[in-house]
Scaffold this motif. Structure first.
Motif, mmCIF file in Angstrom:
data_model
loop_
_atom_site.group_PDB
_atom_site.id
_atom_site.type_symbol
_atom_site.label_atom_id
_atom_site.label_comp_id
_atom_site.label_asym_id
_atom_site.label_seq_id
_atom_site.Cartn_x
_atom_site.Cartn_y
_atom_site.Cartn_z
ATOM 1 N N THR A 30 -7.907 -7.032 -2.592
ATOM 2 C CA THR A 30 -7.200 -6.253 -1.418
ATOM 3 C C THR A 30 -6.941 -7.498 -0.336
ATOM 4 O O THR A 30 -7.797 -8.437 -0.037
ATOM 5 C CB THR A 30 -8.216 -5.467 -0.947
ATOM 6 O OG1 THR A 30 -8.690 -4.376 -1.926
ATOM 7 C CG2 THR A 30 -7.796 -4.338 0.436
ATOM 8 N N ASP A 31 -5.637 -7.249 0.190
ATOM 9 C CA ASP A 31 -5.102 -8.030 0.999
ATOM 10 C C ASP A 31 -4.113 -7.327 2.257
ATOM 11 O O ASP A 31 -2.997 -6.957 1.584
ATOM 12 C CB ASP A 31 -4.239 -9.472 0.564
ATOM 13 C CG ASP A 31 -4.022 -10.477 1.560
ATOM 14 O OD1 ASP A 31 -3.928 -9.869 2.605
ATOM 15 O OD2 ASP A 31 -3.625 -11.693 1.324
ATOM 16 N N SER A 32 -4.101 -7.120 3.149
ATOM 17 C CA SER A 32 -3.521 -6.231 4.082
ATOM 18 C C SER A 32 -2.287 -6.779 4.505
ATOM 19 O O SER A 32 -1.268 -6.427 5.018
ATOM 20 C CB SER A 32 -4.182 -5.883 5.295
ATOM 21 O OG SER A 32 -4.772 -7.033 6.021
ATOM 22 N N LYS A 33 -2.206 -8.315 4.157
ATOM 23 C CA LYS A 33 -0.888 -9.202 4.694
ATOM 24 C C LYS A 33 0.078 -8.902 3.381
ATOM 25 O O LYS A 33 1.340 -9.365 3.568
ATOM 26 C CB LYS A 33 -1.261 -10.467 4.910
ATOM 27 C CG LYS A 33 -2.226 -10.463 5.871
ATOM 28 C CD LYS A 33 -2.580 -11.980 6.207
ATOM 29 C CE LYS A 33 -3.765 -12.467 7.517
ATOM 30 N NZ LYS A 33 -4.212 -13.812 7.807
ATOM 31 N N ARG A 34 -0.118 -8.492 2.489
ATOM 32 C CA ARG A 34 0.880 -8.513 1.239
ATOM 33 C C ARG A 34 1.517 -7.280 1.356
ATOM 34 O O ARG A 34 1.429 -6.087 2.008
ATOM 35 C CB ARG A 34 -0.053 -8.313 0.005
ATOM 36 C CG ARG A 34 -0.675 -9.329 -0.576
ATOM 37 C CD ARG A 34 -1.138 -9.190 -1.986
ATOM 38 N NE ARG A 34 -1.935 -10.268 -2.582
ATOM 39 C CZ ARG A 34 -3.148 -10.058 -3.218
ATOM 40 N NH1 ARG A 34 -3.607 -8.900 -3.499
ATOM 41 N NH2 ARG A 34 -3.665 -11.075 -3.863
ATOM 42 N N THR A 35 2.954 -7.867 1.148
ATOM 43 C CA THR A 35 4.127 -6.763 1.165
ATOM 44 C C THR A 35 4.202 -5.876 -0.221
ATOM 45 O O THR A 35 3.563 -5.976 -0.791
ATOM 46 C CB THR A 35 5.435 -7.276 1.377
ATOM 47 O OG1 THR A 35 5.903 -8.078 0.052
ATOM 48 C CG2 THR A 35 5.349 -8.458 2.720
ATOM 49 N N ALA A 36 4.760 -4.825 0.106
ATOM 50 C CA ALA A 36 5.198 -3.942 -1.133
ATOM 51 C C ALA A 36 5.592 -4.526 -2.289
ATOM 52 O O ALA A 36 5.378 -4.435 -3.345
ATOM 53 C CB ALA A 36 5.903 -2.811 -0.550
ATOM 54 N N ASP A 37 6.604 -5.736 -1.940
ATOM 55 C CA ASP A 37 6.983 -6.260 -3.091
ATOM 56 C C ASP A 37 6.072 -7.315 -3.830
ATOM 57 O O ASP A 37 5.756 -7.524 -4.942
ATOM 58 C CB ASP A 37 8.297 -7.159 -2.638
ATOM 59 C CG ASP A 37 9.491 -6.335 -2.439
ATOM 60 O OD1 ASP A 37 9.707 -5.498 -3.144
ATOM 61 O OD2 ASP A 37 10.396 -6.589 -1.168
ATOM 62 N N GLU A 38 5.330 -7.870 -2.730
ATOM 63 C CA GLU A 38 4.314 -8.730 -3.415
ATOM 64 C C GLU A 38 3.325 -7.844 -4.557
ATOM 65 O O GLU A 38 2.980 -8.359 -5.461
ATOM 66 C CB GLU A 38 3.310 -9.268 -2.199
ATOM 67 C CG GLU A 38 4.204 -10.253 -1.589
ATOM 68 C CD GLU A 38 3.614 -11.067 -0.415
ATOM 69 O OE1 GLU A 38 3.689 -12.307 -0.140
ATOM 70 O OE2 GLU A 38 2.783 -10.218 0.210
ATOM 71 N N TYR A 39 2.814 -6.907 -3.908
ATOM 72 C CA TYR A 39 2.071 -6.012 -4.789
ATOM 73 C C TYR A 39 2.838 -5.408 -5.935
ATOM 74 O O TYR A 39 2.481 -5.450 -7.117
ATOM 75 C CB TYR A 39 1.333 -4.663 -3.759
ATOM 76 C CG TYR A 39 0.167 -4.935 -3.132
ATOM 77 C CD1 TYR A 39 -1.026 -5.299 -3.868
ATOM 78 C CD2 TYR A 39 0.418 -4.663 -1.549
ATOM 79 C CE1 TYR A 39 -2.086 -5.628 -3.087
ATOM 80 C CE2 TYR A 39 -1.050 -5.008 -1.041
ATOM 81 C CZ TYR A 39 -2.099 -5.362 -1.754
ATOM 82 O OH TYR A 39 -3.309 -5.520 -0.860
ATOM 83 N N GLY A 40 4.036 -5.372 -5.690
ATOM 84 C CA GLY A 40 4.787 -4.624 -6.913
ATOM 85 C C GLY A 40 4.907 -5.756 -8.028
ATOM 86 O O GLY A 40 4.771 -5.290 -9.206
ATOM 87 N N ILE A 41 5.277 -6.979 -7.644
ATOM 88 C CA ILE A 41 5.182 -8.066 -8.581
ATOM 89 C C ILE A 41 4.012 -8.173 -9.245
ATOM 90 O O ILE A 41 3.728 -8.399 -10.534
ATOM 91 C CB ILE A 41 5.665 -9.423 -7.769
ATOM 92 C CG1 ILE A 41 7.032 -9.166 -7.476
ATOM 93 C CG2 ILE A 41 5.472 -10.514 -8.850
ATOM 94 C CD1 ILE A 41 7.235 -10.342 -6.509
#
Length: 259
Positions: A30-41
């Protein structure tokens, strides 16, 4: 296929159901700094590794105790799966009657666990979730969520000991053979593990008495979470361990709300 996501303070657990069968379980930090694209990848890489096709996912449900990541998670699902996810929260059908003073204060994970346990056992229950925090939840035979207990998780307790005591080292959380130990590392492990087991048994004992005073049968105790097996080795109060209890609850809630 259905994708279920349980976003906790330390990890995000993803499960994929094909009908009623859980066919894949993966974890992300869990990382609140990640963007939607980072999670998506990351999710796309996990799907590729598991030989799953995102186009086969027809529905998604998310439960989260980390508000700061919800924007990224929701948009990741909409961008990469083309689906508006169900979010566990007020207005979502659960079949559980929450008796908390303010039902909105109850963590989504606690409700999801209660839904799964009530659906499976249909009896008086105590649910223990060994996560970043350890939670104890009381559920009646008819599905009333009475409330419970929140404690620092065993890892948080161990970290606090190291941070506040200058000469104590960081140790692996494992159970020594004896309570009385002859070196610092084993002595710390003894206090952390056996002390936590004692805490669990005491809290469960008090919860059982209070529930039975209300007219409930003796509650059945279910444990879940990463350290449940370690605590269960010595605990006298845990009846069963269910490592996928939260994922099961998410699938049940999805089925109740998929219309």
């Amino acid at each position: 296929m259905i994708l279920v996501l349980d976003a906790g303070n330390t990890n995000i657990v993803l499960g994929v159901y094909d009908g009623s069968k859980l066919i894949s379980v993966c974890r992300l930090s869990t990382d609140s700094k990640r963007t939607a694209d980072e999670y998506g990848i990351q999710v796309m890489e996990l799907f590729l590794h598991e030989k799953l096709d995102t186009s086969d996912i027809k529905g998604v449900i998310i439960s989260s105790v980390v508000p700061n990541i919800m924007y990224s998670l929701e948009h990741m699902i909409m961008i990469y799966f083309g689906i508006v996810p169900i979010i566990v929260g007020p207005g979502v059908k659960t079949g559980i009657n929450v008796k908390y003073d303010n039902p909105r204060e109850v963590g989504a994970d606690r409700i999801v666990n209660a839904v799964a346990a009530h659906e499976m056992y249909n009896r008086s229950l105590i649910i223990i979730d060994f996560g970043t925090a350890t939670t104890f939840c009381a559920v009646t035979a008819k599905g009333d969520y009475l409330g419970g207990v929140i404690c620092p998780g065993i890892k948080i307790s161990a970290d606090a000991l190291v941070e506040k005591a200058a000469k104590l080292p960081r140790v692996e959380i494992t159970k020594p053979q004896k309570v009385i130990c002859k070196n610092t590392v084993a002595s710390m492990q003894s206090g952390i593990v056996y002390g936590y087991i004692g805490q669990v048994d005491y809290i469960v004992g008090k919860m059982k008495k209070e529930m039975m005073d209300l007219g409930e049968d003796e509650p059945f105790v279910i444990a879940t979470g990463g350290l449940a097996k370690l605590i269960n080795e010595e605990s006298k109060s845990i009846d069963t361990i269910d490592s996928i209890l939260t994922l099961t609850g998410l699938k049940i809630i999805y089925d109740k709300n998929k219309e």
